[in-house]
Design a protein around this motif. Sequence first.
Motif, PDB file in Angstrom:
ATOM      1  N   PRO A  92     101.570   4.188  -7.241  1.00 55.89           N
ATOM      2  CA  PRO A  92     100.102   3.453  -7.411  1.00 55.89           C
ATOM      3  C   PRO A  92      98.671   4.466  -6.870  1.00 55.89           C
ATOM      4  O   PRO A  92      97.751   4.109  -7.267  1.00 55.89           O
ATOM      5  N   ASN A  93      99.190   5.433  -6.404  1.00 56.97           N
ATOM      6  CA  ASN A  93      98.071   6.491  -6.181  1.00 56.97           C
ATOM      7  C   ASN A  93      97.562   7.294  -7.270  1.00 56.97           C
ATOM      8  O   ASN A  93      96.862   8.356  -7.114  1.00 56.97           O
ATOM      9  N   TYR A 132     106.212   1.191  -2.048  1.00 63.25           N
ATOM     10  CA  TYR A 132     104.879   1.429  -1.806  1.00 63.25           C
ATOM     11  C   TYR A 132     104.240   0.032  -1.290  1.00 63.25           C
ATOM     12  O   TYR A 132     104.653  -1.176  -1.566  1.00 63.25           O
ATOM     13  N   ALA A 133     103.362   0.229  -0.392  1.00 64.08           N
ATOM     14  CA  ALA A 133     102.633  -0.895   0.233  1.00 64.08           C
ATOM     15  C   ALA A 133     101.782  -1.446  -0.974  1.00 64.08           C
ATOM     16  O   ALA A 133     101.309  -0.784  -1.900  1.00 64.08           O
ATOM     17  N   GLN A 134     101.481  -2.961  -0.686  1.00 57.98           N
ATOM     18  CA  GLN A 134     100.756  -3.622  -1.841  1.00 57.98           C
ATOM     19  C   GLN A 134      99.124  -3.295  -1.748  1.00 57.98           C
ATOM     20  O   GLN A 134      98.615  -3.371  -2.661  1.00 57.98           O
ATOM     21  N   THR A 135      98.787  -2.994  -0.611  1.00 57.43           N
ATOM     22  CA  THR A 135      97.489  -2.486  -0.310  1.00 57.43           C
ATOM     23  C   THR A 135      97.062  -1.032   0.293  1.00 57.43           C
ATOM     24  O   THR A 135      98.099  -0.722   1.126  1.00 57.43           O
ATOM     25  N   PRO A 136      95.990  -0.610  -0.082  1.00 54.53           N
ATOM     26  CA  PRO A 136      95.853   0.865   0.376  1.00 54.53           C
ATOM     27  C   PRO A 136      95.244   0.720   1.979  1.00 54.53           C
ATOM     28  O   PRO A 136      94.947  -0.273   2.312  1.00 54.53           O
ATOM     29  N   ASP A 137      95.716   1.815   2.394  1.00 53.30           N
ATOM     30  CA  ASP A 137      95.200   1.992   3.951  1.00 53.30           C
ATOM     31  C   ASP A 137      93.684   2.273   3.928  1.00 53.30           C
ATOM     32  O   ASP A 137      92.916   2.143   3.064  1.00 53.30           O
ATOM     33  N   TYR A 180      98.094   4.261  -0.962  1.00 53.20           N
ATOM     34  CA  TYR A 180      99.096   3.516  -0.842  1.00 53.20           C
ATOM     35  C   TYR A 180     100.376   4.121  -0.193  1.00 53.20           C
ATOM     36  O   TYR A 180     100.757   5.075  -0.685  1.00 53.20           O
ATOM     37  N   GLN A 181     100.559   3.685   1.127  1.00 54.83           N
ATOM     38  CA  GLN A 181     101.604   4.302   1.664  1.00 54.83           C
ATOM     39  C   GLN A 181     103.064   4.039   1.146  1.00 54.83           C
ATOM     40  O   GLN A 181     103.288   2.933   0.513  1.00 54.83           O
ATOM     41  N   SER A 182     103.886   5.063   1.333  1.00 59.79           N
ATOM     42  CA  SER A 182     105.363   4.915   0.701  1.00 59.79           C
ATOM     43  C   SER A 182     106.276   5.170   1.711  1.00 59.79           C
ATOM     44  O   SER A 182     106.320   5.715   2.706  1.00 59.79           O
ATOM     45  N   GLU A 238     106.495  -3.273   1.509  1.00 60.29           N
ATOM     46  CA  GLU A 238     105.395  -3.712   0.457  1.00 60.29           C
ATOM     47  C   GLU A 238     104.483  -4.582   1.369  1.00 60.29           C
ATOM     48  O   GLU A 238     103.340  -4.706   0.808  1.00 60.29           O
TER      49      GLU A 238
END
Length: 708
Positions: free
Chosen positions: A626-627, A677-682, A687-689, A319
Amino acid sequence: MKIRLIILFQFLILFAHAQVKISGVVLSESGSPITGVNIFIQGTYDGATSDSLGVFLFKTETSGEQTLIASCVGFETYGQSLNLTGNISDLEIVLIEEISELDEVIINAGTFEASDKKKSVVLKPLDVALTAGANGDIFGAFGKLPGSHTVGEEGRLFVRGGESYETKTFMDGMLVNTPYYSKMPDLPTRGRFSPLLFNGSVFSTGGYSAEYGQALSSIVALNTVALEPETKSSISVLSVGLQGSHSKRWENTSLSISAEYLNTALSNKIFKQNIEWLKVPVIVGSTMLFRHKTSETGMIKSFASFNYDTSSLLYDNFEQSAFQEVSLGNKNLYSNTTYNEMLNDDWMIQTGVAANIDRENIDIDSNNITTSRNSSQLKLKLANYSIKDVTTSFGAEALIYKYDQEIDMDGNFNLSFSNNLFAGFAESEWKVTKNLAVKGGVRTQYNSLINELNVTPRLSAAVKTSKNSQLSTAFGKFFQNPNDDYLKFTDELSPETSTHSILTWQYKKDSRTLRIEAYNKNYSDLVKFDEEFSAEPGNYNNMGSGYSRGIDIFWRDKKEFGKSDYWVSYSWIDSKRNYRDFPQKVTPHYVSEHNLSVVYKQFFTKINSFISGSYTFASGRPYNNPNTPEFMAGKTKTYNDVSLGFTHIFYLFNTQTVAHVIVNNALGFNNVFGYNYAQTPDNNGVYQSQPIVPGQKRLIVFLLSFQL
């Protein structure tokens, strides 16, 4: 943690000084060993009690033609003529269960009895110890019964849509505030106590007695063993450590002490880890059991347990897109002393005092969180039997609780509170006829922190539908204080509430049991918040709600395949909640709609060996991606596990030895418990998982136990 498997296999052997040695094993008709059977020469004091594998050994000075007697509650008394002209070994005694198992109706809605003295028994302590995949953990074994969910990254009991904190554990009627070891992120924990410390237990999935409170979903009530049968010692060596114990028996008193040192360094090297350990898990612990028989009907029990565990790992905090060094240290002391006595033919007293001290220290990089939980309890219960076919019990308890947390993270913070609970309860069971029984009760409790008085009713009844079957029902309302993680920020919350309605049909005949149970559970006053870990009291409220409803099915057969025992457990559940920071009512992440467990055991008397196997299945669990626009719309793949166990008893250098091996996830299923999941998108707005997976794909543990 899986490294405490050693505690299971402390099997008993008996020694005495005489001329003729008699030894053998006591089995049920299905070939399963029976523990706690009294075996003796009629007309003498020479005899023994069968151990946890049904084995007995004693010496006698009598000779000639004698009668050997074997007796045990729930079984017909056994007699056999012996000619005592020399040593007799390898006797095989087969006891027959009394045919009156359901002669009288038993109220059992929502309750799985697990006592050697109960004719309605579902699981006995030995069942827990030798269930493959349970890892010798009481909670692991109950996790293979209907009503529980498979939550592999937790290791705690999740029951009928409830979170793990909604299940409370009691030992000899006294609360165990911290029954599990502390846990690392995304890794399972386990219970602190061996199942062989207990001669019985009750797993109540709902609708439980008014004697117990502060549990929204379930209780586990453990009853410790009475007097040790003999003076004995043991040393055990396994692939993850050492354990030793010694028990001393006097006429009316016994004292047992055990100690252990467990270290997973060797096991971690043998089996590939999905964890980068900086310091492998280590446990140092000891237990003490003191028993004194005050009269034919009275006993004082004292129990104490101390555990220290420590570990450190490099945690991939996906995250925050960072690796963090996480270190855990925990010290835990639990003790209780209870006194039970029949005062006369009409009155029985049960009283006790308990204390639980828990210190947990977590280091996350340079940040530190130290949490202490101290609780003490005083309880008194009286039971009256003066009215024919009516049993009335009532009592009171006081629970003193102190929570303190110090946080060194971007500054120093202290969060603490005290909450004292005072409760009273009364309950009566009336056997109206041989085929009908009813029970009613009420519990009142007052919380000093919340400053609120609650009254909760409990009702249940049962009626026989045939000679071998019955129908039971239960209804009750239950309150529980909000979790410590909320009360440390605010004292403006009310207790959370659940209402249970249960209907059970059970058929039992010839060591076969079929149990079907339907239930409905409604939640109200659940805690909600906008921001997790906010120190603002106004962030929290009791606007949450939810429900759980489902059907549980249990089938057990101990006769179909000769000297074997198997059971099949299936649960279907529909559960949704709107609580915590949920934007809507959805199925929470720990609930699987379908859960299936198949457990099989076989005992081979000629080679003194057990084999056991289990298969566990759980349908996919929801998670929030979140995606996607829909909340909690993701679903993990199904969970599968096949575990195997093998136990062999033999003599090595004239010493009884137990060799045991257990293999978890023998087929190497790639199970996934959820996703971080990452807190911010790439850069692509995604959002990477990262999947949450077991610490190792499979685990094998070896053990040798020597009885000295």
